[in-house]
Design an enzyme around this catalytic site. Structure first.
Site, PDB file in Angstrom:
ATOM      1  N   ASP A 182       0.831  -1.217   0.000  1.00 64.91           N
ATOM      2  CA  ASP A 182       0.000   0.000   0.000  1.00 64.91           C
ATOM      3  C   ASP A 182       0.863   1.264   0.000  1.00 64.91           C
ATOM      4  O   ASP A 182       1.980   1.259   0.517  1.00 64.91           O
ATOM      5  CB  ASP A 182      -0.914  -0.029   1.243  1.00 64.91           C
ATOM      6  CG  ASP A 182      -2.100   0.909   1.097  1.00 64.91           C
ATOM      7  OD1 ASP A 182      -2.336   1.431  -0.015  1.00 64.91           O
ATOM      8  OD2 ASP A 182      -2.802   1.128   2.111  1.00 64.91           O
ATOM      9  N   HIS A 195       2.335   3.379  -9.003  1.00 67.70           N
ATOM     10  CA  HIS A 195       2.119   1.947  -9.278  1.00 67.70           C
ATOM     11  C   HIS A 195       3.288   1.371 -10.082  1.00 67.70           C
ATOM     12  O   HIS A 195       3.715   0.240  -9.846  1.00 67.70           O
ATOM     13  CB  HIS A 195       0.807   1.739 -10.035  1.00 67.70           C
ATOM     14  CG  HIS A 195      -0.409   2.153  -9.252  1.00 67.70           C
ATOM     15  ND1 HIS A 195      -0.594   1.791  -7.936  1.00 67.70           N
ATOM     16  CD2 HIS A 195      -1.493   2.907  -9.579  1.00 67.70           C
ATOM     17  CE1 HIS A 195      -1.740   2.296  -7.497  1.00 67.70           C
ATOM     18  NE2 HIS A 195      -2.297   2.977  -8.477  1.00 67.70           N
ATOM     19  N   LEU A 219       9.959 -21.072  -4.594  1.00 67.71           N
ATOM     20  CA  LEU A 219       9.013 -20.105  -4.015  1.00 67.71           C
ATOM     21  C   LEU A 219       7.690 -20.062  -4.783  1.00 67.71           C
ATOM     22  O   LEU A 219       7.687 -19.979  -6.015  1.00 67.71           O
ATOM     23  CB  LEU A 219       9.645 -18.701  -4.034  1.00 67.71           C
ATOM     24  CG  LEU A 219       8.755 -17.556  -3.549  1.00 67.71           C
ATOM     25  CD1 LEU A 219       8.665 -17.536  -2.034  1.00 67.71           C
ATOM     26  CD2 LEU A 219       9.262 -16.207  -4.056  1.00 67.71           C
TER      27      LEU A 219
HETATM   28  C1  IPE Z   1      -5.562  -2.571  -0.092  1.00 66.86           C
HETATM   29  O1  IPE Z   1      -5.202  -1.251  -0.243  1.00 66.86           O
HETATM   30  C2  IPE Z   1      -5.529  -3.279  -1.409  1.00 66.86           C
HETATM   31  C3  IPE Z   1      -4.214  -3.448  -2.020  1.00 66.86           C
HETATM   32  C4  IPE Z   1      -3.058  -3.098  -1.510  1.00 66.86           C
HETATM   33  C5  IPE Z   1      -4.219  -4.077  -3.301  1.00 66.86           C
HETATM   34  P1  IPE Z   1      -6.285  -0.082  -0.401  1.00 66.86           P
HETATM   35  O2  IPE Z   1      -5.492   1.153  -0.602  1.00 66.86           O
HETATM   36  O3  IPE Z   1      -7.259  -0.439  -1.448  1.00 66.86           O
HETATM   37  O4  IPE Z   1      -6.992  -0.109   1.003  1.00 66.86           O
HETATM   38  P2  IPE Z   1      -7.887   0.989   1.742  1.00 66.86           P
HETATM   39  O5  IPE Z   1      -8.918   1.453   0.764  1.00 66.86           O
HETATM   40  O6  IPE Z   1      -6.965   2.101   2.138  1.00 66.86           O
HETATM   41  O7  IPE Z   1      -8.445   0.287   2.920  1.00 66.86           O
HETATM   42  C1  IPE Z   2      -1.572   0.283  -3.291  1.00 62.23           C
HETATM   43  O1  IPE Z   2      -1.361   1.649  -3.338  1.00 62.23           O
HETATM   44  C2  IPE Z   2      -1.836  -0.322  -4.623  1.00 62.23           C
HETATM   45  C3  IPE Z   2      -3.240  -0.706  -4.848  1.00 62.23           C
HETATM   46  C4  IPE Z   2      -4.193  -0.647  -3.986  1.00 62.23           C
HETATM   47  C5  IPE Z   2      -3.557  -1.193  -6.160  1.00 62.23           C
HETATM   48  P1  IPE Z   2      -2.549   2.698  -3.342  1.00 62.23           P
HETATM   49  O2  IPE Z   2      -2.907   2.985  -4.761  1.00 62.23           O
HETATM   50  O3  IPE Z   2      -3.662   2.241  -2.490  1.00 62.23           O
HETATM   51  O4  IPE Z   2      -1.834   3.953  -2.715  1.00 62.23           O
HETATM   52  P2  IPE Z   2      -2.450   4.976  -1.670  1.00 62.23           P
HETATM   53  O5  IPE Z   2      -2.971   4.180  -0.514  1.00 62.23           O
HETATM   54  O6  IPE Z   2      -3.549   5.705  -2.383  1.00 62.23           O
HETATM   55  O7  IPE Z   2      -1.306   5.854  -1.298  1.00 62.23           O
HETATM   56 MG    MG Z   3      -4.061   2.465  -0.526  1.00 62.25          MG
END
Ligand code: IPE
Ligand code: IPE
Ligand code: MG
Length: 255
Positions: free
Chosen positions: A35, A52, A146
């Site tokens: 995240d 990303h 793995l």
């Molecule tokens: C969780 O992250 C999903 C992934 C890392 C793929 P999100 O960014 O979607 O989670 P919330 O919305 O902050 O809970």
């Molecule tokens: C995690 O990073 C990747 C996915 C959920 C696909 P985010 O896109 O949720 O990044 P933040 O949380 O908005 O910083």
């Molecule tokens: Mg996120």
């Protein structure tokens, strides 16, 4: 006073020194909620997709690291069933990432004996995404190292509902009795049926929640949270998590 309780680490844990990693107690299944890509990009005045792209590069490092430590399963949360709520251009970009990643990395994964696996609902994924992942699964199916388990369009509640439906159907058809429904039977109906439960869960970016990730499987997993954003996550952070894991006592309700 409030500050004292806002830290997720226990006082003992904060004061503990880094110990050398013990190879006889490496978590066999590590699950990561990757995240913070969006915030990483925002901090730099870049579009979210730049985060990303950067985050994708970290995956390589973690696969190598997990493999060299002797981790057996690495589960990576790449896209949740709730992530469809995001703007279309971001979702489209995320759906292109598996093929981008695999077009470069698949030869290395094959060579390094990594076995690719998918966990999630395939039905609503674009054909090009499924094609790339299926190809990787096929080309690595004989590998014995793995297991790289991608959680793509994964949601734990959906997974549990699907399992309940399958079990209920078997009961209705008279194939099993209600009393046959057990922990083991439920586990066998989840998308992780042939995997052990995670030993260590890592979540980056400072969020202290599960966001619908592996609710059943994480019942006795050790959690490690960090403020580091996923694109900034390094091998050193991974080692830090393993280090903390090795200093925990897993009691499973015992003494
Ligand atoms: C969780 O992250 C999903 C992934 C890392 C793929 P999100 O960014 O979607 O989670 P919330 O919305 O902050 O809970
Ligand atoms: C995690 O990073 C990747 C996915 C959920 C696909 P985010 O896109 O949720 O990044 P933040 O949380 O908005 O910083
Ligand atoms: Mg996120």
């Amino acid at each position: 006073m409030l500050e004292k309780f806002s830290n997720w680490k226990s006082k003992a844990e904060q004061e503990k020194k880094d110990e050398p990693i013990r190879l006889d107690n490496v978590p066999k299944h590590v699950a990561i909620i990757m995240d913070g890509n969006g915030r990483w990009a925002k901090k730099r005045g870049l579009p979210r997709i730049a985060g990303h792209r950067e985050g994708m590069n970290v995956i390589n490092k973690m696969v190598r690291q997990a493999n060299s430590l002797g981790v057996e399963v690495l589960t990576l949360y790449a896209f949740s069933t709730e992530n469809w709520k995001r703007p279309k251009n971001e979702v489209d970009f995320l759906m292109r990432l598996p093929e981008r990643y695999l077009s470069v990395e698949l030869p290395k994964l094959i060579e390094e004996n990594v076995k690719v696996r998918l966990m999630g609902c395939k039905d609503s994924l674009p054909t090009h995404t499924i094609k790339a992942v299926d190809n990787a699964i096929e080309k690595t199916k004989e590998n014995t190292g793995l297991i790289l388990n991608f959680a793509l369009n994964y949601g734990s509640r959906d997974e549990i509902v699907t399992a309940i439906q399958a079990i209920a159907t078997k009961v209705a058809e008279g194939k099993i009795n209600p009393s046959d429904v057990s922990n083991t039977l439920v586990s066998e109906h989840l998308m992780t049926s042939e995997l052990r439960d995670p030993d260590l869960l890592i979540r980056t970016s400072g969020e202290i929640r599960l966001s619908n990730f592996m609710l059943w499987q994480l019942a006795y997993t050790e959690f490690w949270f960090t403020d580091v954003l996923w694109p900034d996550f390094t091998e050193q952070h991974f080692l830090e998590a393993v280090n903390v894991y090795q200093q925990r006592t897993r009691r499973y309700g015992g003494i």
